[in-house]
Design an enzyme around this catalytic site. Sequence first.
Site, PDB file in Angstrom:
ATOM      1  N   ARG A 119       0.812  -1.229   0.000  1.00  0.00           N
ATOM      2  CA  ARG A 119       0.000   0.000   0.000  1.00  0.00           C
ATOM      3  C   ARG A 119       0.844   1.278   0.000  1.00  0.00           C
ATOM      4  O   ARG A 119       0.371   2.347   0.380  1.00  0.00           O
ATOM      5  CB  ARG A 119      -0.979   0.026   1.176  1.00  0.00           C
ATOM      6  CG  ARG A 119      -1.960  -1.127   1.123  1.00  0.00           C
ATOM      7  CD  ARG A 119      -3.174  -0.897   1.996  1.00  0.00           C
ATOM      8  NE  ARG A 119      -4.043  -2.071   1.936  1.00  0.00           N
ATOM      9  CZ  ARG A 119      -3.909  -3.121   2.744  1.00  0.00           C
ATOM     10  NH1 ARG A 119      -2.986  -3.118   3.679  1.00  0.00           N
ATOM     11  NH2 ARG A 119      -4.711  -4.139   2.621  1.00  0.00           N
ATOM     12  N   LYS A 135       3.913  11.618 -10.694  1.00  0.00           N
ATOM     13  CA  LYS A 135       3.092  10.757 -11.555  1.00  0.00           C
ATOM     14  C   LYS A 135       3.834   9.449 -11.783  1.00  0.00           C
ATOM     15  O   LYS A 135       4.998   9.453 -12.181  1.00  0.00           O
ATOM     16  CB  LYS A 135       2.857  11.430 -12.910  1.00  0.00           C
ATOM     17  CG  LYS A 135       1.715  12.414 -12.917  1.00  0.00           C
ATOM     18  CD  LYS A 135       1.365  12.741 -14.362  1.00  0.00           C
ATOM     19  CE  LYS A 135       0.255  13.750 -14.461  1.00  0.00           C
ATOM     20  NZ  LYS A 135      -0.064  14.055 -15.877  1.00  0.00           N
ATOM     21  N   GLU A 150      10.832  18.019 -24.292  1.00  0.00           N
ATOM     22  CA  GLU A 150      10.161  18.525 -23.080  1.00  0.00           C
ATOM     23  C   GLU A 150      10.688  19.907 -22.702  1.00  0.00           C
ATOM     24  O   GLU A 150       9.937  20.747 -22.200  1.00  0.00           O
ATOM     25  CB  GLU A 150      10.346  17.549 -21.902  1.00  0.00           C
ATOM     26  CG  GLU A 150       9.711  16.169 -22.110  1.00  0.00           C
ATOM     27  CD  GLU A 150       8.183  16.143 -21.930  1.00  0.00           C
ATOM     28  OE1 GLU A 150       7.581  17.189 -21.623  1.00  0.00           O
ATOM     29  OE2 GLU A 150       7.600  15.050 -22.109  1.00  0.00           O
ATOM     30  N   LYS A 166       8.017  23.300 -13.524  1.00  0.00           N
ATOM     31  CA  LYS A 166       7.212  22.136 -13.162  1.00  0.00           C
ATOM     32  C   LYS A 166       6.782  22.237 -11.695  1.00  0.00           C
ATOM     33  O   LYS A 166       5.640  21.941 -11.355  1.00  0.00           O
ATOM     34  CB  LYS A 166       7.988  20.845 -13.408  1.00  0.00           C
ATOM     35  CG  LYS A 166       7.194  19.619 -12.999  1.00  0.00           C
ATOM     36  CD  LYS A 166       7.201  18.537 -14.025  1.00  0.00           C
ATOM     37  CE  LYS A 166       6.137  17.495 -13.736  1.00  0.00           C
ATOM     38  NZ  LYS A 166       6.336  16.278 -14.485  1.00  0.00           N
ATOM     39  N   GLU A 177      -3.700  17.216 -10.873  1.00  0.00           N
ATOM     40  CA  GLU A 177      -4.129  17.499 -12.237  1.00  0.00           C
ATOM     41  C   GLU A 177      -5.636  17.654 -12.379  1.00  0.00           C
ATOM     42  O   GLU A 177      -6.289  16.978 -13.174  1.00  0.00           O
ATOM     43  CB  GLU A 177      -3.615  16.419 -13.211  1.00  0.00           C
ATOM     44  CG  GLU A 177      -3.758  16.851 -14.668  1.00  0.00           C
ATOM     45  CD  GLU A 177      -3.004  15.954 -15.637  1.00  0.00           C
ATOM     46  OE1 GLU A 177      -1.793  15.778 -15.419  1.00  0.00           O
ATOM     47  OE2 GLU A 177      -3.612  15.456 -16.585  1.00  0.00           O
ATOM     48  N   ARG A 199      -2.385  21.778 -13.914  1.00  0.00           N
ATOM     49  CA  ARG A 199      -1.349  20.817 -14.285  1.00  0.00           C
ATOM     50  C   ARG A 199      -1.552  20.266 -15.694  1.00  0.00           C
ATOM     51  O   ARG A 199      -0.625  19.773 -16.320  1.00  0.00           O
ATOM     52  CB  ARG A 199      -1.286  19.681 -13.255  1.00  0.00           C
ATOM     53  CG  ARG A 199      -0.115  18.737 -13.504  1.00  0.00           C
ATOM     54  CD  ARG A 199       0.209  17.837 -12.328  1.00  0.00           C
ATOM     55  NE  ARG A 199       1.327  16.976 -12.657  1.00  0.00           N
ATOM     56  CZ  ARG A 199       1.941  16.179 -11.802  1.00  0.00           C
ATOM     57  NH1 ARG A 199       1.557  16.137 -10.542  1.00  0.00           N
ATOM     58  NH2 ARG A 199       2.951  15.436 -12.189  1.00  0.00           N
ATOM     59  N   ASN A 231       0.564  19.045 -20.382  1.00  0.00           N
ATOM     60  CA  ASN A 231       0.276  18.129 -21.481  1.00  0.00           C
ATOM     61  C   ASN A 231       0.384  18.804 -22.840  1.00  0.00           C
ATOM     62  O   ASN A 231      -0.030  18.233 -23.852  1.00  0.00           O
ATOM     63  CB  ASN A 231      -1.112  17.523 -21.305  1.00  0.00           C
ATOM     64  CG  ASN A 231      -1.188  16.664 -20.061  1.00  0.00           C
ATOM     65  OD1 ASN A 231      -0.267  15.907 -19.774  1.00  0.00           O
ATOM     66  ND2 ASN A 231      -2.251  16.815 -19.290  1.00  0.00           N
ATOM     67  N   HIS A 254       1.144  16.807 -25.807  1.00  0.00           N
ATOM     68  CA  HIS A 254       1.140  15.409 -25.397  1.00  0.00           C
ATOM     69  C   HIS A 254      -0.023  14.582 -25.937  1.00  0.00           C
ATOM     70  O   HIS A 254       0.120  13.377 -26.137  1.00  0.00           O
ATOM     71  CB  HIS A 254       1.171  15.298 -23.871  1.00  0.00           C
ATOM     72  CG  HIS A 254       2.554  15.444 -23.307  1.00  0.00           C
ATOM     73  ND1 HIS A 254       3.305  16.582 -23.489  1.00  0.00           N
ATOM     74  CD2 HIS A 254       3.323  14.600 -22.585  1.00  0.00           C
ATOM     75  CE1 HIS A 254       4.480  16.421 -22.882  1.00  0.00           C
ATOM     76  NE2 HIS A 254       4.513  15.224 -22.323  1.00  0.00           N
ATOM     77  N   HIS A 286       1.004  11.312 -27.733  1.00  0.00           N
ATOM     78  CA  HIS A 286       0.657   9.936 -27.358  1.00  0.00           C
ATOM     79  C   HIS A 286       0.092   9.176 -28.557  1.00  0.00           C
ATOM     80  O   HIS A 286       0.366   7.986 -28.741  1.00  0.00           O
ATOM     81  CB  HIS A 286      -0.328   9.926 -26.188  1.00  0.00           C
ATOM     82  CG  HIS A 286       0.309  10.352 -24.893  1.00  0.00           C
ATOM     83  ND1 HIS A 286      -0.413  10.837 -23.827  1.00  0.00           N
ATOM     84  CD2 HIS A 286       1.607  10.379 -24.501  1.00  0.00           C
ATOM     85  CE1 HIS A 286       0.415  11.137 -22.831  1.00  0.00           C
ATOM     86  NE2 HIS A 286       1.645  10.873 -23.219  1.00  0.00           N
ATOM     87  N   HIS A 306       9.092   9.570 -27.065  1.00  0.00           N
ATOM     88  CA  HIS A 306       8.148  10.501 -26.440  1.00  0.00           C
ATOM     89  C   HIS A 306       8.504  11.971 -26.709  1.00  0.00           C
ATOM     90  O   HIS A 306       7.668  12.749 -27.164  1.00  0.00           O
ATOM     91  CB  HIS A 306       8.102  10.231 -24.934  1.00  0.00           C
ATOM     92  CG  HIS A 306       7.183  11.151 -24.191  1.00  0.00           C
ATOM     93  ND1 HIS A 306       5.820  11.116 -24.357  1.00  0.00           N
ATOM     94  CD2 HIS A 306       7.429  12.158 -23.315  1.00  0.00           C
ATOM     95  CE1 HIS A 306       5.259  12.049 -23.586  1.00  0.00           C
ATOM     96  NE2 HIS A 306       6.215  12.697 -22.947  1.00  0.00           N
TER      97      HIS A 306
END
Length: 354
Positions: A124, A146, A188, A224, A234, A238, A242, A245, A249, A261
């Site tokens: 957990r 993330k 990026e 960031k 997000e 946030r 993207n 992105h 993707h 990427h």
Amino acid sequence: MCAMTNIRINASTRYDVSVGSGASEQAADFIRTALPRVNKVAVVTDSNVDVLHSSAVVSRLADAGLAPVKFAFPAGEKSKNLATYASLIDFLAENRLDRTDIVLALGGGVTGDMAGFAAATYKRGIDFIQMPTTLLAMVDSSVGGKTAVDIAAGKNLVGAFHQPRAVFCDLRFLDTLPDGWRMDGMGEVLKYAVLRDQSLFGKLESAPLAPIGESEIAACIGMKRDIVEADEKESGMRKLLNLGHTFAHAIEKLSGFGISHGRAVATGIAMASRAAAKRGALSGEDCVRIESLVSAMGYDVHVKFAATEIADAMMDDKKVEGESIDLVIPHGIGHCAVCRMPLAEVGKVVADAV
Ligand code: MG
């Protein structure tokens, strides 16, 4: 020890990002002093980084009196899946890591995302440290918490928010980075420049192929930080991160992950810019500047896929919410906004963007 840039992240967990040459050498001391209950350290790495850096990292941990164990998996985005994740979890259990022990992600975005997700879910949730070895992981994926793995339907569709306890960006790792990997990270960096840093954009324009250093990397991490601190999970701001992105993707997926990427993000930024200019949200002049920089940095300005293929692939994206999708649209260099659009409009937007 050389001077470092230190960036404090005030997320749900407070932690520091150390940026500098030799930053990775601080990790053992950090664990000893800040996390004194840690005994076992699971160093998670891929087959490329394993050869280059893991023995130095592991022996430093052992020298500090910690008990490192190493898990290496085959390098590549294809490994970022539930099967590798399951074998990593088994490895943690077989080595009897308990809830006071720690995972150390030594590698690029794939390693950080997957090791972080294992740390988020094993028993957990246990602590983890990010030790990024690629430019992309340093400026982007290692900060912000993330974590995820990919499934057949798309990238990062299984994951969790789990902040690291520390991030060590050792610039020496970049010296061993093949050129293609540097290009990946620069996609990026370009994103941050278009998003909110006109001066970084100007720097890139004046020397699009020059290597970037500590101050530019720290500037990206600082941006960031600002965004993650304002919106950790997000729900709003946030989403700006993207930029490029949602297109990226789709490009990655259609290329069978043959297009990396960061390269896909750079092309995605050019696409978002064209779509924005077509709707009158971005001036034609700024659109041309962005496209020119994308090209000068060595990226494709246009995709080789049909608009309909891209639109279809975008439907699996996490950013689809009900009948709409969030796209980040540049309004100027250094200014972007999240634009929610009905799925019915996606086909037209992509047709404008390709
Ligand atoms: Mg990214």
